[in-house]
Design an enzyme around this catalytic site. Structure first.
Site, PDB file in Angstrom:
ATOM      1  N   GLU A  28      50.838  46.832  46.139  1.00  0.00           N
ATOM      2  CA  GLU A  28      49.639  47.294  46.840  1.00  0.00           C
ATOM      3  C   GLU A  28      48.370  46.852  46.098  1.00  0.00           C
ATOM      4  OE1 GLU A  28      49.813  51.528  47.178  1.00  0.00           O
ATOM      5  OE2 GLU A  28      47.804  51.647  48.033  1.00  0.00           O
ATOM      6  N   GLU A  77      40.807  45.968  42.966  1.00  0.00           N
ATOM      7  CA  GLU A  77      41.558  44.778  43.361  1.00  0.00           C
ATOM      8  C   GLU A  77      42.042  43.983  42.136  1.00  0.00           C
ATOM      9  OE1 GLU A  77      39.500  42.549  46.302  1.00  0.00           O
ATOM     10  OE2 GLU A  77      41.357  41.538  46.914  1.00  0.00           O
ATOM     11  N   SER A  78      43.226  43.389  42.275  1.00  0.00           N
ATOM     12  CA  SER A  78      43.836  42.549  41.230  1.00  0.00           C
ATOM     13  C   SER A  78      43.995  43.279  39.906  1.00  0.00           C
ATOM     14  CB  SER A  78      43.030  41.264  41.015  1.00  0.00           C
ATOM     15  OG  SER A  78      42.928  40.565  42.227  1.00  0.00           O
ATOM     16  N   ARG A  79      44.112  44.579  39.990  1.00  0.00           N
ATOM     17  CA  ARG A  79      44.336  45.424  38.804  1.00  0.00           C
ATOM     18  C   ARG A  79      43.140  45.419  37.834  1.00  0.00           C
ATOM     19  NH1 ARG A  79      47.722  46.537  42.116  1.00  0.00           N
ATOM     20  NH2 ARG A  79      49.944  46.737  41.730  1.00  0.00           N
ATOM     21  N   VAL A  80      41.960  45.011  38.317  1.00  0.00           N
ATOM     22  CA  VAL A  80      40.762  45.078  37.463  1.00  0.00           C
ATOM     23  C   VAL A  80      40.092  46.432  37.767  1.00  0.00           C
ATOM     24  CG1 VAL A  80      38.680  43.867  36.705  1.00  0.00           C
ATOM     25  CG2 VAL A  80      40.605  42.569  37.615  1.00  0.00           C
TER      26      VAL A  80
END
Ligand SMILES: Cc1cc2nc3c(=O)[nH]c(=O)nc-3n(C[C@H](O)[C@H](O)[C@H](O)COP(=O)(O)O)c2cc1C
Length: 230
Positions: free
Chosen positions: A23, A207-210
């Protein structure tokens, strides 16, 4: 019977665990300028939002304790029952026989984690805890359904018992004792634990684990706010 090789088994497991289409967290952001001045106020805001989102049991949290001198850590799910006026997180449990009780007797430092999936948020709390007095614990004990009060008396939480039948027999004996009354004294060993936070983290998935991670560290009666890397 055909037995799977350990390697095959690992592959099957890893394809389940490491889903490449994980996700993305895109619901919201958390900025330094938007957080409340005090962490308990930020927590209140997020907790209300979790309630409004109808998140299932938003008060469920993971409580970690550590036994000293071994340093061995254990954790379990419990329910937050109150955020008190001092910003302490209060939970209720058995402080006589449980594992958390044994850990707490040697080390008053605990940590808590809430996870609210639908909001893509996590809150972490660390601090020193103290037990509430019997008088402070009794009002919440009185609010519990009778069966739960009886259970708290009958159950030596986390101690071995020979069978389900024996457990039910013990519960029935306590229920019989209190069958004609609603007034049940809160057991000495049962009650509230107030966690006095000295560190809070508010994690908003991005988003993108940032991710956004804003932490509050207690400095005297004030809180120092910082951002930490995801
Ligand atoms: C959703 C959920 C909520 C729970 N809430 C509590 C709670 O508020 N207090 C409690 O003592 N145990 C609660 N439990 C049970 C604990 O997870 C645990 O089994 C118990 O406290 C004994 O843990 P210990 O031996 O590590 O101390 C809850 C379990 C679940 C799954």
């Amino acid at each position: 019977m055909l037995r799977k090789s350990p390697l095959l088994f690992r592959r099957t497991m890893s394809s389940l665990i490491h889903n490449p289409k994980t996700e993305q967290y895109t619901l919201a952001a958390l900025n330094e300028k938007d957080v409340a001045k005090r962490p308990e106020l930020q927590f209140e805001k997020w907790f209300k939002e979790a309630q409004e989102q109808n998140i299932v049991v938003p008060e469920a949290l993971n409580l970690a304790t550590a036994e000293l001198p071994s340093g061995r850590v254990s954790n379990r799910t419990v329910l937050m029952k109150e955020l008190d006026t001092n910003g302490n997180v209060v939970i209720y449990s058995n402080w006589g026989t449980s594992r958390k009780a044994a850990d707490f007797k040697t080390n008053p430092y605990v940590s808590l984690t809430f996870w609210w999936k639908e909001l893509q948020r996590q809150v972490r709390v660390e601090g020193k805890a103290h037990l509430l007095s019997k008088e402070e614990s009794q009002p919440y004990f009185d609010e519990r359904p009778k069966g739960s009060r009886i259970g708290a008396i009958a159950s030596k939480q986390s101690q071995p018992i020979e069978s389900r039948e024996k457990l039910e027999e013990t519960v029935a004996q306590v229920a019989k004792k209190y069958q004609d009354t609603e007034e049940i004294p809160c057991p000495e060993y049962w009650g509230g634990l107030a966690v006095e936070p000295d560190h809070w983290e508010f994690f908003q998935g991005r988003e993108s684990r940032v991710h956004d991670r804003i932490v509050f560290d207690k400095q005297g009666s004030d809180w120092k706010v910082s951002r930490i890397c995801p």
